[in-house]
Design a protein around this motif. Structure first.
Motif, short mmCIF file in Angstrom:
data_model
loop_
_atom_site.label_atom_id
_atom_site.label_comp_id
_atom_site.label_asym_id
_atom_site.label_seq_id
_atom_site.Cartn_x
_atom_site.Cartn_y
_atom_site.Cartn_z
N PRO A 125 42.04 6.43 75.53
CA PRO A 125 42.04 7.68 75.10
C PRO A 125 43.32 8.36 75.42
CG PRO A 125 41.61 6.72 77.69
CD PRO A 125 41.45 5.99 76.30
N PRO A 126 44.52 9.04 74.31
CA PRO A 126 45.23 9.46 73.91
C PRO A 126 46.38 9.03 75.09
CG PRO A 126 44.03 11.49 74.48
CD PRO A 126 43.18 10.26 74.65
N LEU A 127 46.26 8.01 75.24
CA LEU A 127 47.76 8.09 76.50
C LEU A 127 48.94 7.78 76.61
CD1 LEU A 127 45.58 6.23 79.39
CD2 LEU A 127 46.30 8.15 79.62
N THR A 128 49.19 7.23 74.94
CA THR A 128 50.97 6.63 74.78
C THR A 128 50.77 7.02 73.02
OG1 THR A 128 50.61 4.55 74.16
CG2 THR A 128 50.99 5.59 76.38
N PRO A 129 50.88 7.45 72.61
CA PRO A 129 50.97 7.35 70.60
C PRO A 129 51.00 5.95 70.27
CG PRO A 129 53.24 6.97 71.30
CD PRO A 129 53.15 7.41 72.49
N TYR A 130 51.26 5.11 70.85
CA TYR A 130 51.67 3.69 70.37
C TYR A 130 49.55 3.10 70.17
CZ TYR A 130 56.15 3.93 71.16
OH TYR A 130 57.43 4.63 72.02
N SER A 131 49.08 3.17 70.61
CA SER A 131 47.84 3.19 70.47
C SER A 131 46.90 3.96 69.17
CB SER A 131 46.81 3.27 72.08
OG SER A 131 46.43 4.26 71.77
N ILE A 132 47.82 5.12 69.73
CA ILE A 132 46.94 5.86 68.01
C ILE A 132 47.49 5.05 66.53
CG2 ILE A 132 47.14 8.19 66.98
CD1 ILE A 132 46.57 9.18 69.90
N MET A 133 49.27 5.10 67.19
CA MET A 133 49.50 4.45 65.93
C MET A 133 49.75 2.90 65.51
SD MET A 133 53.48 5.63 67.60
CE MET A 133 54.49 3.88 66.34
N ARG A 145 47.89 14.80 66.76
CA ARG A 145 47.76 15.25 65.28
C ARG A 145 48.90 14.89 64.47
NH1 ARG A 145 44.63 14.81 61.64
NH2 ARG A 145 43.48 15.61 63.43
N ASN A 146 50.25 15.07 65.45
CA ASN A 146 52.21 15.27 64.74
C ASN A 146 51.76 13.52 64.57
OD1 ASN A 146 52.70 17.69 64.39
ND2 ASN A 146 53.62 17.70 66.94
N ILE A 147 51.61 12.97 65.43
CA ILE A 147 51.51 11.14 65.08
C ILE A 147 50.58 10.75 64.24
CG2 ILE A 147 51.08 8.91 66.07
CD1 ILE A 147 51.24 10.03 69.15
N ILE A 148 49.50 11.22 63.78
CA ILE A 148 48.90 10.96 62.96
C ILE A 148 49.42 11.00 61.49
CG2 ILE A 148 46.55 11.52 61.71
CD1 ILE A 148 45.43 12.21 64.45
N THR A 149 49.67 12.14 61.47
CA THR A 149 50.82 12.91 59.74
C THR A 149 51.66 11.65 59.66
OG1 THR A 149 49.73 15.13 60.47
CG2 THR A 149 52.15 14.42 59.30
N LYS A 150 53.22 11.63 60.77
CA LYS A 150 54.20 11.55 60.73
C LYS A 150 53.75 9.65 59.98
CE LYS A 150 58.72 10.41 62.81
NZ LYS A 150 58.64 10.12 61.65
N PHE A 151 52.97 8.87 60.87
CA PHE A 151 52.56 7.59 60.91
C PHE A 151 51.72 7.46 60.19
CE2 PHE A 151 54.98 8.21 64.56
CZ PHE A 151 56.16 7.14 64.47
N ASN A 152 51.18 8.08 58.82
CA ASN A 152 50.15 7.81 57.91
C ASN A 152 48.68 6.96 58.67
OD1 ASN A 152 48.66 8.05 55.27
ND2 ASN A 152 49.75 6.26 54.24
#
Length: 216
Positions: free
Chosen positions: A117-125, A205-212
């Protein structure tokens, strides 16, 4: 700059002991592989303990996947080989039996396509979307088939009732990512039933875009 094979051997043992000492794997569970400069692999041996690996006895495979020296490699080679053949960016793979991620994989509401689940930005990054795969017997070649079936689109998978597998551009990246996977699963299990405030679609979406971030 390329890293010498001796240095890679030392790195594997140092990283493995760090994971073991912090309880991220136990006993003789878990395995690591790293691509060598000549296209071969260094692999943790079957039945070995991350807490006391010897650089000299790591399994050495040539670029064709043939075992050429050291102890016998992990029985989980099918999943390692599947990641290397389907993801050209993979230079290291780590597989653990993390308690919280395994517990989460057993939950009836576990999300197969986006396990964390999207709890923090770091797992997404660090991980993008993590695919939850069905249970397979340890060492079952069908695990490799399931990973190849993703066509290289995921850098991390969760094997149900078993443990996470993460591929990275190098060993450090793979270790950091799998640590993040386990920590996010721990948070998710702590928050079960508490209706936590998660990141919304715009924030994701902002995390995905900023960190490619790969997000497919």
């Amino acid at each position: 700059m390329s890293i010498s094979e001796n240095k890679l051997r030392e790195q594997i043992c140092i990283m493995a002991k760090s994971l073991f000492d912090r309880g991220l794997t136990c006993g003789s569970s878990g395995n690591i592989s790293v691509r060598t400069e000549d296209g071969g692999l260094l692999v943790t041996p079957t039945g070995s303990c991350f807490g006391r690996l010897d650089p000299a006895i790591l399994s050495r495979l040539d670029k064709n996947g043939q075992h050429i020296n050291g102890n016998q490699p992990t029985k989980e080679m099918p999943l390692h080989e599947a990641f290397y053949t389907s993801r050209s960016s993979a230079n290291a793979i780590v597989h653990l039996h993390g308690t919280c991620s395994v517990a989460m994989s057993m939950m009836p509401d576990a999300n197969e396509d986006n396990f964390l689940p999207p709890l923090t930005p770091y797992s997404i990054m660090k991980l993008g979307k993590v695919k939850l795969l069905p249970y397979f017997m340890p060492g079952d070649p069908r695990t490799g088939d399931a990973i190849r079936g993703l066509a290289g689109k995921r850098s991390a998978v969760m094997l149900a009732n078993h443990g996470p597998v993460v591929a990275g551009k190098d060993l450090e990246a793979a270790v950091f990512a799998i640590e993040e996977l386990e920590e996010t699963a721990k948070l998710a299990m702590m928050m079960r039933g508490l209706s936590p405030r998660m990141l919304d679609e715009s924030q994701i979406r902002n995390i995905i875009t900023k960190f490619n971030v790969e997000w497919d």
